[in-house]
Design an enzyme around this catalytic site. Structure first.
Site, PDB file in Angstrom:
ATOM      1  CD  GLU A  18      -2.675   1.275   2.524  1.00 10.41           C
ATOM      2  OE1 GLU A  18      -2.591   0.402   3.406  1.00 10.41           O
ATOM      3  OE2 GLU A  18      -3.394   2.289   2.603  1.00 10.41           O
TER       4      GLU A  18
ATOM      5  NE  ARG B 138       3.253  -8.396   9.967  1.00 10.29           N
ATOM      6  CZ  ARG B 138       3.161  -7.217   9.312  1.00 10.29           C
ATOM      7  NH1 ARG B 138       3.997  -6.236   9.551  1.00 10.29           N
ATOM      8  NH2 ARG B 138       2.235  -7.024   8.414  1.00 10.29           N
TER       9      ARG B 138
ATOM     10  CE  LYS C 218       3.283   0.146   4.676  1.00  9.27           C
ATOM     11  NZ  LYS C 218       2.625  -0.075   3.380  1.00  9.27           N
TER      12      LYS C 218
HETATM   13  P1  ATP Z   1       3.025  -2.183   7.848  1.00 13.00           P
HETATM   14  O1  ATP Z   1       2.456  -2.950   8.983  1.00 13.00           O
HETATM   15  O2  ATP Z   1       4.451  -1.826   8.012  1.00 13.00           O
HETATM   16  O3  ATP Z   1       2.194  -1.014   7.432  1.00 13.00           O
HETATM   17  P2  ATP Z   1       1.746  -3.641   5.834  1.00 13.00           P
HETATM   18  O4  ATP Z   1       1.618  -5.101   5.890  1.00 13.00           O
HETATM   19  O5  ATP Z   1       0.567  -2.826   6.176  1.00 13.00           O
HETATM   20  O6  ATP Z   1       3.001  -3.209   6.665  1.00 13.00           O
HETATM   21  P3  ATP Z   1       1.720  -3.437   3.021  1.00 13.00           P
HETATM   22  O7  ATP Z   1       2.091  -2.276   2.197  1.00 13.00           O
HETATM   23  O8  ATP Z   1       0.319  -3.824   3.071  1.00 13.00           O
HETATM   24  O9  ATP Z   1       2.267  -3.135   4.470  1.00 13.00           O
HETATM   25  O10 ATP Z   1       2.654  -4.686   2.704  1.00 13.00           O
HETATM   26  C1  ATP Z   1       2.977  -5.179   1.449  1.00 13.00           C
HETATM   27  C2  ATP Z   1       3.409  -6.604   1.604  1.00 13.00           C
HETATM   28  O11 ATP Z   1       4.521  -6.700   2.482  1.00 13.00           O
HETATM   29  C3  ATP Z   1       2.304  -7.425   2.206  1.00 13.00           C
HETATM   30  O12 ATP Z   1       2.181  -8.629   1.482  1.00 13.00           O
HETATM   31  C4  ATP Z   1       2.752  -7.672   3.619  1.00 13.00           C
HETATM   32  O13 ATP Z   1       2.248  -8.874   4.105  1.00 13.00           O
HETATM   33  C5  ATP Z   1       4.272  -7.670   3.476  1.00 13.00           C
HETATM   34  N1  ATP Z   1       4.904  -7.271   4.729  1.00 13.00           N
HETATM   35  C6  ATP Z   1       4.710  -6.151   5.444  1.00 13.00           C
HETATM   36  N2  ATP Z   1       5.416  -6.163   6.578  1.00 13.00           N
HETATM   37  C7  ATP Z   1       6.108  -7.325   6.585  1.00 13.00           C
HETATM   38  C8  ATP Z   1       7.027  -7.935   7.500  1.00 13.00           C
HETATM   39  N3  ATP Z   1       7.396  -7.340   8.631  1.00 13.00           N
HETATM   40  N4  ATP Z   1       7.528  -9.148   7.171  1.00 13.00           N
HETATM   41  C9  ATP Z   1       7.192  -9.749   6.029  1.00 13.00           C
HETATM   42  N5  ATP Z   1       6.338  -9.242   5.127  1.00 13.00           N
HETATM   43  C10 ATP Z   1       5.789  -8.038   5.406  1.00 13.00           C
HETATM   44 MG    MG Z   2      -1.109  -2.044   5.763  1.00 13.19          MG
END
Ligand code: ATP
Ligand code: MG
Length: 560
Positions: free
Chosen positions: A36, A261, A271
């Protein structure tokens, strides 16, 4: 695709192997990385990137870069740009152009209309608070919305009017008609669309209804004919909904697979939290070298290969764990040890005068550029009567195991000569300000013809030919090992995470460092020219990582 990623066998490769055996996807492997665009990518995303692109690579498949841009309130073009830059920097190539969920808004709307027509979705007039309270709990079933049994025609009419902008934010939603008593709360008539009069960074004012994540995500995967939709564990409870939407539509249906994760100790990977560090001025932007963002790691001196190796080595599991950040640092050391050009740099200079060396002479000695790389060759560095050594390389009254310079002791100046310390000069406060030494002209190159051995080898820089630089040494950004768990993470910020050394002395070749090149300052650590703060007048270098893991030593001393 140009990567050296080879995901070790894990539970996902097992699923893919089985799918290939049964020809479930006709042998296709098509993954995606779906960020995102609401912040910069961090090391957790790097893990997901390496996994998704790595699998595509390994199985000669494809991986899409897709922006999940369904929330206009938090998303920005700046983030899109940074994400494209970061994935490219990790040396992964996506299939075709970067894709955007917002490009599918029309199709998604069509799917919603189809669900309404099938009697599987309805327009609900409850506010979001009312929806929440009627949802029930893990122990108690929810209540049906009073609008649940609206006719298809009424739903179609209201949904069309939602779309055309007739209603205010939050006054209505489109909900899936599933089961308000379902044991999985996600299945209790989840919201598919909300009204939001907000301008989107790509679709502008075209839409005032926006799809919710669970509704949108499966459709994006379906439209792109993804085979394996890999996401993190928190989506496991959402999988039944992912499946329900696609089954109800009779649409192409990828398989969602969840993995744990990446969490790192002494680090925050979210983020939202990283944005707080930026917005509240605790760091100098998303790419501050202390940030665990990909752009921060890049500015710090991390290499794409070190991050890919780290991701591969930690493996893929179903169990949440916290990885030691020292593993990330070690992955960097391993890569840099192979590739980093060696140079001389003295961070805390002490002047040495070689009393028997001619005053006006400047001679050049051969220095090896990289002992790990036979092709890296040699360079010339200037040597003269006055040189600087590291203050910590001298002790007036050394303990037994101190093999560096001390009164009467002979040591090697690397690539140059043996020197012996004869005299210490102090200021009126008793601080040592200068050493007077003699050199042995028979030891040119730092070798003695008579086989005489010295225990210590020091780095040095000539006082006649050098360049001054500012050096930034970074420590961990958080003091607590689990900054997110131990109270408010902001309280755990290490306020001494940056130490600036204003006048380090480097060999003169460092006046024009190669952009993006990480150097090993002999015996000191790995350093990169800071592309943001450095100027010709004020050279700035960031320390990427020290030569050895000093934390491991401290921890083992304290018995941790
Ligand atoms: P955040 O919690 O930092 O906002 P998010 O999962 O909301 O992360 P996205 O932009 O939705 O962020 O993530 C894109 C991809 O990266 C998704 O498939 C998510 O599952 C993966 N991802 C995000 N954080 C991690 C992590 N700590 N380890 C492994 N994969 C991750
Ligand atoms: Mg997210």
């Amino acid at each position: 695709m140009s990567t050296d990623i080879n995901n070790k066998d894990n539970f996902i490769t097992k699923i893919i192997d089985e799918d290939n055996r049964s020809s479930k996807w006709e042998g296709r492997v098509h993954t995606r990385f779906p960020p995102e665009p609401n912040g910069y990518l961090h090391i957790g995303h790097a893990k997901s990137i390496c996994l998704n692109f790595g699998l595509a690579d390994e199985y000669s498949g494809k991986c899409n870069l897709r922006f999940d841009d369904t929330n206009p309130l938090k998303e920005e073009e700046e983030y899109v740009k940074s994400i494209i830059e970061d994935v490219s920097w990790l040396e992964f190539l996506w299939e075709g152009q970067p894709l955007f969920a917002s490009d599918y808004f029309d199709q998604m709307h069509g799917f919603a209309v189809a669900l309404i027509k099938a009697g599987k979705a309805y327009v609900c007039d409850l506010t979001s608070d009312e929806v929440k309270t009627q949802r029930g709990t893990l122990k108690a079933p929810g209540e049906n919305s009073p609008y649940r049994d609206r006719s298809v025609d009424e739903n179609l009419d209201l949904f069309a009017r939602m779309k055309s902008g007739e209603f205010d934010n939050g006054t209505r939603t489109l909900r899936a008609k599933i089961d308000m008593a379902h044991p999985n709360l996600n299945m209790r008539d989840p919201v598919m669309y909300r009204i939001l009069h907000a301008s989107h960074h790509r679709t502008g004012d075209k839409w005032c209804i926006y799809p919710m994540y669970d509704w949108a995500h499966g459709l994006e995967d379906s439209i792109e004919k993804i085979t394996h939709s890999i996401c993190t564990l928190e989506f496991e409870d959402h999988r039944p909904l992912y499946d329900w939407y696609l089954e109800s539509l009779g649409a192409y249906h990828p398989q969602q697979i969840e993995f744990a994760r990446l969490n790192l100790n002494y680090t925050v990977v979210s983020k939202r939290k990283l944005k707080r560090l930026v917005d509240e001025g605790f760091v100098d932007g998303w790419d501050d070298p202390r940030m665990p963002t990909i752009s921060g790691l890049r500015r710090r001196g991390y290499t794409p290969k070190s991050i890919r190796n780290f991701s591969e080595n930690i493996g893929v599991t179903k169990r949440d764990t916290v990885v030691d950040v020292a593993k990330l640092e070690n992955a960097l050391r391993e890569d840099l040890n192979q590739i980093a050009p060696r140079v001389m740099g003295v961070l805390d200079p002490l002047k040495v005068i070689i009393t028997n060396y001619p005053d006006d002479e400047l001679e050049y000695v051969d220095a090896i550029n990289n002992p790990e790389d036979g092709n890296a060759g040699k360079r010339k560095i200037g040597f003269s009567r006055e040189v600087y050594i590291e203050k910590s390389d001298f002790m007036e009254d050394p303990p037994k195991k101190f093999f560096r310079l001390s009164p009467g002791r002979e040591v090697r100046l690397k690539f140059a000569y043996y020197i012996t310390c004869n005299e210490i000069v102090k200021n009126k406060n008793g601080e040592i300000i200068e050493l007077r030494c003699t050199y042995d002209s028979e030891t040119k190159g730092g070798r003695s013809e008579d086989g005489r051995k010295v225990r210590g080898t020091l780095h040095w820089v000539s006082a006649k030919e050098n360049v001054k630089a500012e050096i930034r040494l970074y420590d961990r950004l958080f003091i607590g090992e689990y900054p997110e768990k131990e109270g408010d993470f902001i309280e755990n910020i290490n306020h001494d995470s940056l130490r600036v050394i204003e006048k380090a002395i480097l060999e003169s070749s460092m006046s024009s460092p190669k952009p993006g090149c990480v150097y090993q300052f002999e015996r000191t650590g790995y350093f990169i020219n800071d592309n943001k703060q450095s100027t010709n007048e004020n050279l700035v270098f960031n320390r990427a990582v020290s030569l050895r893991d000093s934390w491991a030593k401290i921890n083992s001393k304290t018995g941790k």
